[in-house]
Design an enzyme around this catalytic site. Structure first.
Site, PDB file in Angstrom:
ATOM      1  N   GLU A  91      12.782 -14.124   0.611  1.00 55.07           N
ATOM      2  CA  GLU A  91      12.299 -14.742  -0.626  1.00 55.07           C
ATOM      3  C   GLU A  91      13.419 -14.948  -1.634  1.00 55.07           C
ATOM      4  O   GLU A  91      14.364 -14.155  -1.698  1.00 55.07           O
ATOM      5  CB  GLU A  91      11.248 -13.830  -1.265  1.00 55.07           C
ATOM      6  N   LYS A 113      17.008 -13.406  -7.413  1.00 54.24           N
ATOM      7  CA  LYS A 113      17.211 -12.357  -6.417  1.00 54.24           C
ATOM      8  C   LYS A 113      16.896 -12.931  -5.046  1.00 54.24           C
ATOM      9  O   LYS A 113      15.943 -13.709  -4.897  1.00 54.24           O
ATOM     10  CB  LYS A 113      16.291 -11.162  -6.709  1.00 54.24           C
ATOM     11  N   THR A 130      13.456  -1.912   5.234  1.00 55.02           N
ATOM     12  CA  THR A 130      12.364  -2.888   5.114  1.00 55.02           C
ATOM     13  C   THR A 130      12.722  -3.941   4.075  1.00 55.02           C
ATOM     14  O   THR A 130      12.493  -5.136   4.263  1.00 55.02           O
ATOM     15  CB  THR A 130      11.057  -2.164   4.690  1.00 55.02           C
ATOM     16  N   ALA A 135      11.283   4.214   1.519  1.00 55.43           N
ATOM     17  CA  ALA A 135      12.453   4.012   0.651  1.00 55.43           C
ATOM     18  C   ALA A 135      12.116   4.012  -0.841  1.00 55.43           C
ATOM     19  O   ALA A 135      12.903   4.479  -1.666  1.00 55.43           O
ATOM     20  CB  ALA A 135      13.147   2.705   1.035  1.00 55.43           C
ATOM     21  N   ASP A 162       2.176  10.352   4.240  1.00 53.73           N
ATOM     22  CA  ASP A 162       2.634   9.194   5.016  1.00 53.73           C
ATOM     23  C   ASP A 162       2.101   9.389   6.429  1.00 53.73           C
ATOM     24  O   ASP A 162       1.973  10.522   6.901  1.00 53.73           O
ATOM     25  CB  ASP A 162       4.173   9.156   5.029  1.00 53.73           C
ATOM     26  N   GLY A 197       2.481  -1.777  -2.198  1.00 49.80           N
ATOM     27  CA  GLY A 197       2.841  -2.266  -0.868  1.00 49.80           C
ATOM     28  C   GLY A 197       2.223  -3.605  -0.469  1.00 49.80           C
ATOM     29  O   GLY A 197       2.781  -4.304   0.370  1.00 49.80           O
ATOM     30  N   GLY A 198       1.105  -3.985  -1.052  1.00 48.43           N
ATOM     31  CA  GLY A 198       0.488  -5.281  -0.732  1.00 48.43           C
ATOM     32  C   GLY A 198       1.199  -6.350  -1.534  1.00 48.43           C
ATOM     33  O   GLY A 198       0.937  -6.519  -2.715  1.00 48.43           O
ATOM     34  N   ASP A 199       2.133  -7.060  -0.899  1.00 44.20           N
ATOM     35  CA  ASP A 199       2.957  -7.985  -1.675  1.00 44.20           C
ATOM     36  C   ASP A 199       3.304  -9.243  -0.889  1.00 44.20           C
ATOM     37  O   ASP A 199       4.312  -9.892  -1.142  1.00 44.20           O
ATOM     38  CB  ASP A 199       4.239  -7.280  -2.165  1.00 44.20           C
ATOM     39  N   LYS A 228      -1.011  -9.139   3.754  1.00 42.85           N
ATOM     40  CA  LYS A 228      -0.489  -7.760   3.692  1.00 42.85           C
ATOM     41  C   LYS A 228      -1.048  -7.097   2.447  1.00 42.85           C
ATOM     42  O   LYS A 228      -0.564  -7.319   1.332  1.00 42.85           O
ATOM     43  CB  LYS A 228       1.049  -7.828   3.638  1.00 42.85           C
ATOM     44  N   VAL A 255       3.187  -6.977  -7.267  1.00 41.41           N
ATOM     45  CA  VAL A 255       3.847  -7.681  -6.155  1.00 41.41           C
ATOM     46  C   VAL A 255       5.357  -7.780  -6.387  1.00 41.41           C
ATOM     47  O   VAL A 255       6.113  -8.056  -5.467  1.00 41.41           O
ATOM     48  CB  VAL A 255       3.251  -9.095  -5.915  1.00 41.41           C
TER      49      VAL A 255
HETATM   50  P1  NAD Z   1       9.513   1.676   3.964  1.00 41.94           P
HETATM   51  O1  NAD Z   1       9.349   0.958   5.253  1.00 41.94           O
HETATM   52  O2  NAD Z   1      10.804   2.373   3.674  1.00 41.94           O
HETATM   53  O3  NAD Z   1       8.341   2.765   3.812  1.00 41.94           O
HETATM   54  C1  NAD Z   1       7.002   2.469   4.086  1.00 41.94           C
HETATM   55  C2  NAD Z   1       6.306   3.745   4.535  1.00 41.94           C
HETATM   56  O4  NAD Z   1       4.904   3.434   4.686  1.00 41.94           O
HETATM   57  C3  NAD Z   1       6.793   4.269   5.887  1.00 41.94           C
HETATM   58  O5  NAD Z   1       7.251   5.599   5.730  1.00 41.94           O
HETATM   59  C4  NAD Z   1       5.544   4.193   6.780  1.00 41.94           C
HETATM   60  O6  NAD Z   1       5.461   5.249   7.698  1.00 41.94           O
HETATM   61  C5  NAD Z   1       4.443   4.252   5.749  1.00 41.94           C
HETATM   62  N1  NAD Z   1       3.151   3.720   6.211  1.00 41.94           N
HETATM   63  C6  NAD Z   1       2.902   2.559   6.864  1.00 41.94           C
HETATM   64  N2  NAD Z   1       1.570   2.459   7.114  1.00 41.94           N
HETATM   65  C7  NAD Z   1       0.991   3.552   6.587  1.00 41.94           C
HETATM   66  C8  NAD Z   1      -0.360   4.017   6.541  1.00 41.94           C
HETATM   67  N3  NAD Z   1      -1.349   3.295   7.065  1.00 41.94           N
HETATM   68  N4  NAD Z   1      -0.605   5.178   5.913  1.00 41.94           N
HETATM   69  C9  NAD Z   1       0.412   5.919   5.381  1.00 41.94           C
HETATM   70  N5  NAD Z   1       1.693   5.547   5.417  1.00 41.94           N
HETATM   71  C10 NAD Z   1       1.981   4.369   6.018  1.00 41.94           C
HETATM   72  O7  NAD Z   1       9.204   0.589   2.830  1.00 41.94           O
HETATM   73  P2  NAD Z   1       9.553   0.665   1.265  1.00 41.94           P
HETATM   74  O8  NAD Z   1      10.867   0.036   0.997  1.00 41.94           O
HETATM   75  O9  NAD Z   1       9.261   2.014   0.734  1.00 41.94           O
HETATM   76  O10 NAD Z   1       8.466  -0.345   0.717  1.00 41.94           O
HETATM   77  C11 NAD Z   1       7.085  -0.026   0.768  1.00 41.94           C
HETATM   78  C12 NAD Z   1       6.262  -1.238   0.482  1.00 41.94           C
HETATM   79  O11 NAD Z   1       6.457  -1.648  -0.869  1.00 41.94           O
HETATM   80  C13 NAD Z   1       6.633  -2.441   1.339  1.00 41.94           C
HETATM   81  O12 NAD Z   1       5.443  -3.042   1.777  1.00 41.94           O
HETATM   82  C14 NAD Z   1       7.383  -3.346   0.403  1.00 41.94           C
HETATM   83  O13 NAD Z   1       7.249  -4.710   0.766  1.00 41.94           O
HETATM   84  C15 NAD Z   1       6.701  -3.032  -0.896  1.00 41.94           C
HETATM   85  N6  NAD Z   1       7.511  -3.290  -2.100  1.00 41.94           N
HETATM   86  C16 NAD Z   1       6.863  -3.808  -3.171  1.00 41.94           C
HETATM   87  C17 NAD Z   1       7.568  -4.018  -4.345  1.00 41.94           C
HETATM   88  C18 NAD Z   1       6.860  -4.527  -5.554  1.00 41.94           C
HETATM   89  O14 NAD Z   1       7.504  -4.900  -6.525  1.00 41.94           O
HETATM   90  N7  NAD Z   1       5.561  -4.527  -5.559  1.00 41.94           N
HETATM   91  C19 NAD Z   1       8.940  -3.745  -4.409  1.00 41.94           C
HETATM   92  C20 NAD Z   1       9.552  -3.181  -3.295  1.00 41.94           C
HETATM   93  C21 NAD Z   1       8.824  -2.948  -2.140  1.00 41.94           C
END
Ligand code: NAD
Length: 351
Positions: free
Chosen positions: A67, A80, A95, A150, A172, A236-238, A242, A304
């Site tokens: 993106e 970005k 990710t 992360a 998790d 996480g829903g973004d 998803k 998001v």
């Molecule tokens: P990541 O992959 O480092 O961590 C995600 C974690 O979710 C993993 O440890 C995984 O095991 C866990 N997981 C997956 N399905 C699960 C479930 N059903 N139940 C419990 N745990 C589960 O990813 P991240 O960098 O931490 O990012 C997390 C989410 O946040 C991603 O979807 C990312 O796109 C989103 N995000 C959103 C924003 C925002 O501004 N809204 C910014 C950054 C990231």
């Protein structure tokens, strides 16, 4: 970096590497930097109307999304580059990874290039906590943190620094992620509780953060898990297709968003009708619309991630690195002696 064919007064562009971003965080202090970023983001939400706004430009594939997120306040322009690839972790990759650029609108010249993988985690957490400051129930001291990847430590520490959370309850689906998060949060002053199920994680929590990564419409929180009076921080829903919350939760909540045009495509509200009522967060911050109005209300931040938050983060880094050694300079700008003689400039490097 500068090269010996360049004049010594050549304009160079500051570049903040991953290494320098890590050093800067330790220099400022992680909780302080989260507070500083939240203040910059809040300031820009107050100026919301003067920004150029567009949903991000997304290029989807079967495994993820890449993106571009641009915006401008008329004086500076920022964008970005960011990806979202949930399968990456299993291959030893992030990710989410990102970099960003700030430019001067008057000349169009870049004034900052920076890594934004760490900065995105910081700005996302700072935004979550800044929003929770307005929406979470008074006296909230416990957060459920579901998804311990992360973003999770940053989310936890921002809620501590900005909202006064004292306890986080971690869950998790991968216990190794929870163990990593708990170890990283040890010694931060947060009381950390490792939980075996999402139901256990939400026990006694007034703030429910979902921050999982899965390329599907998941149900991290089901309708019966969400009691009255809580604040949900749904991170996480973004992306289209998803999401993390059961649709029933949305109809029981007051939903707050960044930029509706983008959230309707990417957020939890992609599950409901196009005219589903939402409140824009900037209007709560300026006082134009109410935030939390009762103890029993469920508030839901359908996050998001919006370009203005990245712009605020870029602005912060530009201001913070002035006069420091947290950057080096890149040779990104051509500077012919005569602006029309670009060809002639190339001859400087002739053998
Ligand atoms: P990541 O992959 O480092 O961590 C995600 C974690 O979710 C993993 O440890 C995984 O095991 C866990 N997981 C997956 N399905 C699960 C479930 N059903 N139940 C419990 N745990 C589960 O990813 P991240 O960098 O931490 O990012 C997390 C989410 O946040 C991603 O979807 C990312 O796109 C989103 N995000 C959103 C924003 C925002 O501004 N809204 C910014 C950054 C990231």
């Amino acid at each position: 970096m500068s090269h010996n064919t360049q004049p010594s007064d050549k304009a160079l562009v500051p570049f903040v590497s991953v290494d320098n971003m890590m050093r800067l965080i330790h220099h400022v202090g992680i909780e302080q930097i989260l507070c500083d970023l939240a203040a910059y983001i809040e300031d820009d939400f107050k100026r919301w109307e003067l920004f150029d706004k567009t949903p991000r430009v997304a290029s989807h594939s079967d495994v993820g999304v890449i993106e571009l997120m641009p915006t401008s306040d008329g004086e500076a322009y920022g964008f970005k580059y960011v990806n979202g690839h949930p399968k990456n972790t299993s291959e030893g990759l992030q990710t989410v990874t990102a970099f960003g650029l700030l430019a001067d609108v008057y000349t169009g010249y870049p004034v900052l290039l920076t890594e934004m993988t760490i900065l995105t985690a910081l700005r996302t957490a700072a935004t979550s906590a800044m929003v929770a400051k307005f929406l979470a129930p008074k006296g909230a001291d416990t957060m459920a943190m579901i998804g311990n990847g992360a973003q999770s430590e940053f989310q936890s520490l921002a809620m501590k620094a900005i909202c006064g959370i004292t306890s986080v309850r971690l869950y998790d689906k991968d216990p190794a992620a929870t163990a990593k998060c708990a170890a990283n949060l040890a010694g931060t002053g947060l009381d950390v509780v490792i939980c075996k199920s999402p139901e256990q994680a939400i026990e006694g929590a007034q703030i429910l953060t979902t921050c999982t990564a899965d390329k599907q419409c998941a149900t991290i929180l089901s309708d019966n898990m969400v009691g009255v009076g809580v604040h949900i921080n749904a991170i996480g829903g973004d992306c289209p297709g998803k999401t993390e919350l059961a649709a029933g939760i949305l109809s029981r909540s007051d939903v707050f968003v960044e930029f509706p045009e983008q959230t309707r495509i990417e957020g939890e509200i992609q599950q409901v009708a196009e005219d589903f009522p939402v409140t824009e967060m900037w209007q709560v911050i300026t006082g134009a619309k109410p935030g939390r109005s009762s103890d029993r209300q469920i508030t839901l931040f359908d996050s998001v991630g919006f370009a203005i938050e990245d712009f605020s983060a870029l602005r912060y880094i530009r201001d913070r690195i002035k006069g420091s050694d947290f950057f080096f300079e890149l040779d990104m700008l051509a500077d012919p002696d005569d602006p029309r003689d670009l060809f002639g400039m190339v001859q400087r490097a002739a053998p």
